[in-house]
Motif scaffolding. Structure first.
Motif, PDB file in Angstrom:
ATOM      1  N   HIS A 186      46.425  39.060  32.922  1.00 40.83           N
ATOM      2  CA  HIS A 186      47.900  39.049  32.783  1.00 40.83           C
ATOM      3  C   HIS A 186      48.498  37.877  33.560  1.00 40.83           C
ATOM      4  O   HIS A 186      49.387  37.186  33.073  1.00 40.83           O
ATOM      5  CB  HIS A 186      48.507  40.336  33.333  1.00 40.83           C
ATOM      6  CG  HIS A 186      48.130  41.536  32.533  1.00 40.83           C
ATOM      7  ND1 HIS A 186      48.315  42.812  32.980  1.00 40.83           N
ATOM      8  CD2 HIS A 186      47.574  41.640  31.308  1.00 40.83           C
ATOM      9  CE1 HIS A 186      47.885  43.650  32.058  1.00 40.83           C
ATOM     10  NE2 HIS A 186      47.435  42.970  31.044  1.00 40.83           N
ATOM     11  N   GLU A 190      50.704  34.778  32.178  1.00 35.68           N
ATOM     12  CA  GLU A 190      52.034  34.409  32.700  1.00 35.68           C
ATOM     13  C   GLU A 190      52.074  32.954  33.122  1.00 35.68           C
ATOM     14  O   GLU A 190      53.078  32.263  32.921  1.00 35.68           O
ATOM     15  CB  GLU A 190      52.415  35.337  33.853  1.00 35.68           C
ATOM     16  CG  GLU A 190      52.817  36.675  33.285  1.00 35.68           C
ATOM     17  CD  GLU A 190      53.563  37.570  34.247  1.00 35.68           C
ATOM     18  OE1 GLU A 190      53.312  37.487  35.460  1.00 35.68           O
ATOM     19  OE2 GLU A 190      54.377  38.372  33.751  1.00 35.68           O
ATOM     20  N   GLU A 208      51.117  46.389  29.047  1.00 37.19           N
ATOM     21  CA  GLU A 208      50.807  44.950  29.051  1.00 37.19           C
ATOM     22  C   GLU A 208      51.822  44.204  28.179  1.00 37.19           C
ATOM     23  O   GLU A 208      52.386  43.190  28.584  1.00 37.19           O
ATOM     24  CB  GLU A 208      49.394  44.790  28.484  1.00 37.19           C
ATOM     25  CG  GLU A 208      48.944  43.395  28.175  1.00 37.19           C
ATOM     26  CD  GLU A 208      47.451  43.397  27.799  1.00 37.19           C
ATOM     27  OE1 GLU A 208      46.609  43.667  28.672  1.00 37.19           O
ATOM     28  OE2 GLU A 208      47.139  43.137  26.626  1.00 37.19           O
ATOM     29  N   LEU A 212      54.467  41.431  29.507  1.00 35.37           N
ATOM     30  CA  LEU A 212      54.221  40.020  29.229  1.00 35.37           C
ATOM     31  C   LEU A 212      55.046  39.441  28.088  1.00 35.37           C
ATOM     32  O   LEU A 212      55.287  38.232  28.056  1.00 35.37           O
ATOM     33  CB  LEU A 212      52.746  39.809  28.865  1.00 35.37           C
ATOM     34  CG  LEU A 212      51.717  40.086  29.952  1.00 35.37           C
ATOM     35  CD1 LEU A 212      50.314  39.981  29.366  1.00 35.37           C
ATOM     36  CD2 LEU A 212      51.879  39.101  31.093  1.00 35.37           C
TER      37      LEU A 212
END
Ligand SMILES: Nc1ncnc2c1ncn2[C@@H]1O[C@H](COP(=O)(O)OP(=O)(O)OP(=O)(O)O)[C@@H](O)[C@H]1O
Length: 327
Positions: A186, A190, A208, A212
């Motif tokens: 993750h 990002e 998730e 995101l």
């Protein structure tokens, strides 16, 4: 040396991916049907749906590995047509669910192999950049066989980044990873997003996607819903505030029935003294409710806006589909 994403020219306002009435059938079986959406450059776009919803087939189709049955699409500025296949593949990267590495080769050797296969120039610099992007520079000489699943996934991501793609398709990148390894992936996503890389992410992990993705599409053979997680929540659920008081109100209709901003109220399902209020604006309604409850002499314990997660949206939608298909 520039980093991944930063050297990608910012294209015009045309979308990174545009899909119009796209359908893929395998004989009599429909993988997905009449799907239309657009993904903008720089977006992290989540693609959600139950098993068999057509997510992987969509990614494989947009990645030029499968030919659509009908409809049209543009990917990274090019029309999805067999004669554009090579050029589209040059502009995008697809990371499949299983990273497909040579386990007997080291991390660096794998990347060298794939950089050669993709006929990339400037290989050494690209490999260094990709390793840096996934924080694996220190482990370049380790054999992939000896790496954990999470680290192999990061090597797979480095492989996908070698070509500095304009659009990166990630198919279930955290599938089978433990929470710490998933968190690392993750964080990498990002970082890539902050560098402007366009990411098309299929996932089963709703938290998730919520964390995101700028927007998500929920698929179930057809496209069911599309929007930001907040928009989808608002579209599927009315806004509400939960009120808890120490003792049940003797006459709740008198206290709650005519408050500005409160559209309706009902007794909460779980406990006596709990009420669910449908409101237009939770913040505005909360102060009016608090005043009314205190004026009525009740002990106010809590007043909280009800939060619906993307998971609530998803389950509501997929349940509706299951009910419709069993009718
Ligand atoms: N090569 C193929 N030949 C025949 N049918 C296929 C093929 N690939 C996929 N399908 C079918 O197309 C449908 C969509 O499959 P797909 O793998 O795209 O779903 P998915 O949403 O990615 O599922 P999952 O979440 O389980 O990965 C399924 O019914 C699947 O059996």
């Amino acid at each position: 040396m520039s980093e991944i994403g930063t050297s990608t020219p910012v294209p015009s306002s045309a979308p990174a991916v545009e899909v119009d009435g796209l359908t893929k059938r395998f004989g009599a079986r429909t993988a997905f049907e009449d799907v239309s959406f657009a993904v903008q450059y720089g977006e992290v776009f989540g693609f959600l749906g139950p098993n068999g919803a057509g997510k992987t087939t969509t990614v494989r189709t947009l990645g030029t590995l499968l030919e659509p049955t009908s409809g049209r699409a543009t990917v990274a500025g090019l029309e999805l047509r067999p004669d554009n296949g090579v050029e589209i593949r040059r502009r995008i990267a697809v990371m499949p669910e299983a990273p497909g590495l040579y386990l007997r080769l080291s991390v660096a050797e794998n990347l060298e192999f794939f950089a050669g296969l993709y006929e990339l120039d400037d290989r050494r610099a690209r490999i260094e950049r990709a390793l840096r992007a996934v924080n694996l520079t220190d482990r370049a000489d380790e054999l992939c066989r000896t790496l954990s699943k999470g680290l192999r996934q990061r090597v797979g991501l480095a492989r996908a980044l070698l070509s500095d793609p304009r659009v990166l398709f990630l198919d279930e990148p955290t599938s089978g990873l433990d929470p710490v390894a998933a968190r690392e992936v993750h964080d990498l996503i990002e970082t890539l997003r902050s560098r402007g890389v366009t990411i098309f992410l299929t996932t089963h992990r709703l938290a998730e996607a919520e964390r995101l993705c700028d927007r998500v599409a929920i698929m179930n053979t057809t496209l069911r819903l599309i929007g930001s997680p907040a928009e989808l929540r608002d579209r599927l659920f009315s806004k509400s505030v939960e009120l808890r008081v120490r003792e049940p109100l003797p006459d709740p209709e008198r206290v709650l029935g005519a408050l500005p901003g409160v559209e309706s109220w009902s007794a909460g399902p779980d406990a006596a003294g709990t009420y669910l209020l449908a409101v237009a604006d939770p913040d505005q309604a909360a102060s009016a409710v608090a005043r009314a409850v205190v004026d009525a002499g009740a002990d106010l314990l809590a007043l909280t806006p009800s939060r619906h997660s993307l998971e609530d949206v998803y389950l509501q939608l997929i349940d509706t589909d299951v009910e419709a298909s069993s009718r």
